[in-house]
Design a protein around this motif. Sequence first.
Motif, PDB file in Angstrom:
ATOM      1  N   GLY A 147       0.818  -1.216   0.000  1.00  0.00           N
ATOM      2  CA  GLY A 147       0.000   0.000   0.000  1.00  0.00           C
ATOM      3  C   GLY A 147       0.849   1.261   0.000  1.00  0.00           C
ATOM      4  N   GLY A 148       1.868   1.277   0.852  1.00  0.00           N
ATOM      5  CA  GLY A 148       2.733   2.449   0.921  1.00  0.00           C
ATOM      6  C   GLY A 148       3.424   2.721  -0.406  1.00  0.00           C
ATOM      7  N   MET A 149       3.893   1.652  -1.033  1.00  0.00           N
ATOM      8  CA  MET A 149       4.585   1.820  -2.318  1.00  0.00           C
ATOM      9  C   MET A 149       3.615   2.283  -3.396  1.00  0.00           C
ATOM     10  N   ARG A 150       2.397   1.790  -3.347  1.00  0.00           N
ATOM     11  CA  ARG A 150       1.410   2.234  -4.343  1.00  0.00           C
ATOM     12  C   ARG A 150       1.166   3.729  -4.208  1.00  0.00           C
ATOM     13  N   GLN A 151       1.066   4.198  -2.956  1.00  0.00           N
ATOM     14  CA  GLN A 151       0.810   5.616  -2.799  1.00  0.00           C
ATOM     15  C   GLN A 151       2.027   6.437  -3.207  1.00  0.00           C
ATOM     16  N   ARG A 152       3.227   5.862  -3.072  1.00  0.00           N
ATOM     17  CA  ARG A 152       4.410   6.558  -3.577  1.00  0.00           C
ATOM     18  C   ARG A 152       4.307   6.727  -5.088  1.00  0.00           C
ATOM     19  N   VAL A 153       3.756   5.696  -5.749  1.00  0.00           N
ATOM     20  CA  VAL A 153       3.530   5.807  -7.191  1.00  0.00           C
ATOM     21  C   VAL A 153       2.536   6.948  -7.458  1.00  0.00           C
ATOM     22  N   GLY A 154       1.473   7.009  -6.638  1.00  0.00           N
ATOM     23  CA  GLY A 154       0.482   8.084  -6.789  1.00  0.00           C
ATOM     24  C   GLY A 154       1.115   9.456  -6.611  1.00  0.00           C
ATOM     25  N   LEU A 155       2.032   9.563  -5.670  1.00  0.00           N
ATOM     26  CA  LEU A 155       2.715  10.834  -5.432  1.00  0.00           C
ATOM     27  C   LEU A 155       3.637  11.171  -6.605  1.00  0.00           C
ATOM     28  N   ALA A 156       4.362  10.163  -7.095  1.00  0.00           N
ATOM     29  CA  ALA A 156       5.266  10.394  -8.230  1.00  0.00           C
ATOM     30  C   ALA A 156       4.480  10.847  -9.456  1.00  0.00           C
ATOM     31  N   ARG A 157       3.306  10.244  -9.659  1.00  0.00           N
ATOM     32  CA  ARG A 157       2.467  10.631 -10.796  1.00  0.00           C
ATOM     33  C   ARG A 157       2.047  12.095 -10.691  1.00  0.00           C
ATOM     34  N   ALA A 158       1.707  12.516  -9.449  1.00  0.00           N
ATOM     35  CA  ALA A 158       1.301  13.901  -9.252  1.00  0.00           C
ATOM     36  C   ALA A 158       2.485  14.855  -9.447  1.00  0.00           C
ATOM     37  N   LEU A 159       3.668  14.439  -8.989  1.00  0.00           N
ATOM     38  CA  LEU A 159       4.840  15.301  -9.160  1.00  0.00           C
ATOM     39  C   LEU A 159       5.246  15.394 -10.629  1.00  0.00           C
ATOM     40  N   ALA A 160       5.030  14.294 -11.380  1.00  0.00           N
ATOM     41  CA  ALA A 160       5.515  14.242 -12.759  1.00  0.00           C
ATOM     42  C   ALA A 160       4.848  15.273 -13.666  1.00  0.00           C
ATOM     43  N   VAL A 161       3.617  15.666 -13.342  1.00  0.00           N
ATOM     44  CA  VAL A 161       2.949  16.641 -14.216  1.00  0.00           C
ATOM     45  C   VAL A 161       3.314  18.076 -13.824  1.00  0.00           C
ATOM     46  N   ASP A 162       4.102  18.222 -12.764  1.00  0.00           N
ATOM     47  CA  ASP A 162       4.618  19.521 -12.344  1.00  0.00           C
ATOM     48  C   ASP A 162       3.520  20.562 -12.167  1.00  0.00           C
ATOM     49  N   ALA A 163       2.461  20.181 -11.475  1.00  0.00           N
ATOM     50  CA  ALA A 163       1.396  21.140 -11.160  1.00  0.00           C
ATOM     51  C   ALA A 163       1.845  22.017  -9.993  1.00  0.00           C
TER      52      ALA A 163
END
Lengths: 264, 252
Positions: A147-163
């Motif tokens: 679960g923790g790693m999945r949410q890290r993926v979610g965070l990386a996805r959000a960072l990747a679009v540089d909003a």
Amino acid sequence: MTTARRERPAETGTPIIEVRAISKIYAGGVEALNDISLEVPRGKLTTLLGPSGCGKTTLLKIIAGLIPATSGEVLVSGRPVTGPGPDRAFVFQDFALMPWASVLRNVAFGLELRGVSRSERDEVARRHIAEVGLAGFEDRHPHELSGGMRQRVGLARALAVDADVLLMDEPFSSVDEQTRRKFQEDMLGLLSAHGKTVLFVTHSIEEAVYLSDRIVLLSRRPSRVAQVIEPEIRRGDDPEAIRRHPAYLDTVETIWQGLKRYLD
Amino acid sequence: MKIYGFRVPLMASLIVWIALWEVIGRTGAALVLPPFSSVVERMVEIVPTPTFLKALAMTGEAYLIGNLIAIGIGVPVGVLMGRSVVADRLLLPWVNIFLSAPLSALVPVIMVLFGLGMTTIVLTVVLFAVWIIVLDARAGVRGISPSLVEMARSYGATPLQAFAKIYLWAALPEILAGIRLGCIRAVKGVIIGQLLVSIVGFGHLFEIYFSNFLMEHFWALVLTLFAFAFAIAEGLGYLERRVEYYASSRQQ
Ligand SMILES: Nc1ncnc2c1ncn2[C@@H]1O[C@H](COP(=O)(O)OP(=O)(O)O)[C@@H](O)[C@H]1O
Ligand SMILES: [Mg+2]
């Protein structure tokens, strides 16, 4: 975390999100929000704190442009929100990863939708996967991760679009306690390094006080802003020391008192 | 070996039935039922003939085109119904009616409209296959986690991108199940279409064999078609099992 939050002096602290008199009544007649107004300062982490079912997710989705408000308006960088936009990225409570896609593709998904070329988006995604501590997991699929790693993926996805703004809906609620603290540390470090504005939803007082520059306390449904608290906690100290610090404990106590007063 | 343990009695019971068929056939009691051995002999004899191969090619073509049309229409319509309440209200009653209707009764209508040829047979295949494909695609889309849909929207997906990158994939296990069932129904469609048109393909062969009372030929043809239908169903089932791994991991 040894450095303080990176300041962007010209902008930091001025409101980037302005919520003006937002009310929301769902189709079934549930009145979720009643005349909510608040501001989210740029470059800071603001938390929406309130009991389950009080409308935190609803407010966050209205700011994200995912659902319309019944009345009122939301401004992001001075422009009214009419729908989702590249200035805001969402991190979901249940991660919302594509189970059929690799970690790499999940993280690059925002860029894929924007038509960024394969090689470019993969490069950006790899960088953010490494940043959240998942280097080496690029080709794994979500069901192979904790679960923790999945949410890290979610965070990386959000960072990747540089909003500019990250909207995070109880991102740690499905992450087990042992890994949560480490994840919180890592997240604070990353967000300050990138100078992101964060609007963070939680129902945990400790989490709110530990993470936030500003806490917006919401009352029970139909929710209103009960209180705004700015914990005076020096970040950059040892995390365990923060949790024992009098200012931390005082703030937790103040919120408890506030909750009693406004909720009962 | 559980599978092996299962196979043996299955084959054994088949052998019993075949033996019974052989005995009844040899007694000549039932006029329409020649012995199994002579049917098999006839099968080996007629399968390589040009008439049979031509009928087979024609059937295969109608089957393939009909299925492609059914999938091409059925999947997008099902996805649309899963996403749009209006479309769902408008179309669902019809899909349900056609799903259980005796479709063979409609083939003469298609015959009148499109003549006694390939078009009619292709349309019969579509008519048999499309409804279950629509219904399963719809069910698949309705089962998609709402947050996945919101994720796509919040990261700026256009409706077309959401369809191609999220709905289709998230609903893939159900869509494939629908396609498999559609393909099985399509076998009925292609045979019934040909029987009713009866001047092309296997329909024509059946017509010739039956009117000349060539029962060995007739049964040989029936067995061949059964074997084909079985092979198609098994092949599709195999493909479906290969994507099942993520149906189970889908709800994370
Ligand atoms: N789509 C919806 N339709 C009707 N009511 C809803 C919907 N979504 C949420 N609600 C209701 O609105 C209230 C606030 O929900 P939510 O914003 O999810 O609260 P929180 O995130 O604070 O737990 C709840 O009472 C919930 O049942
Ligand atoms: Mg919530």
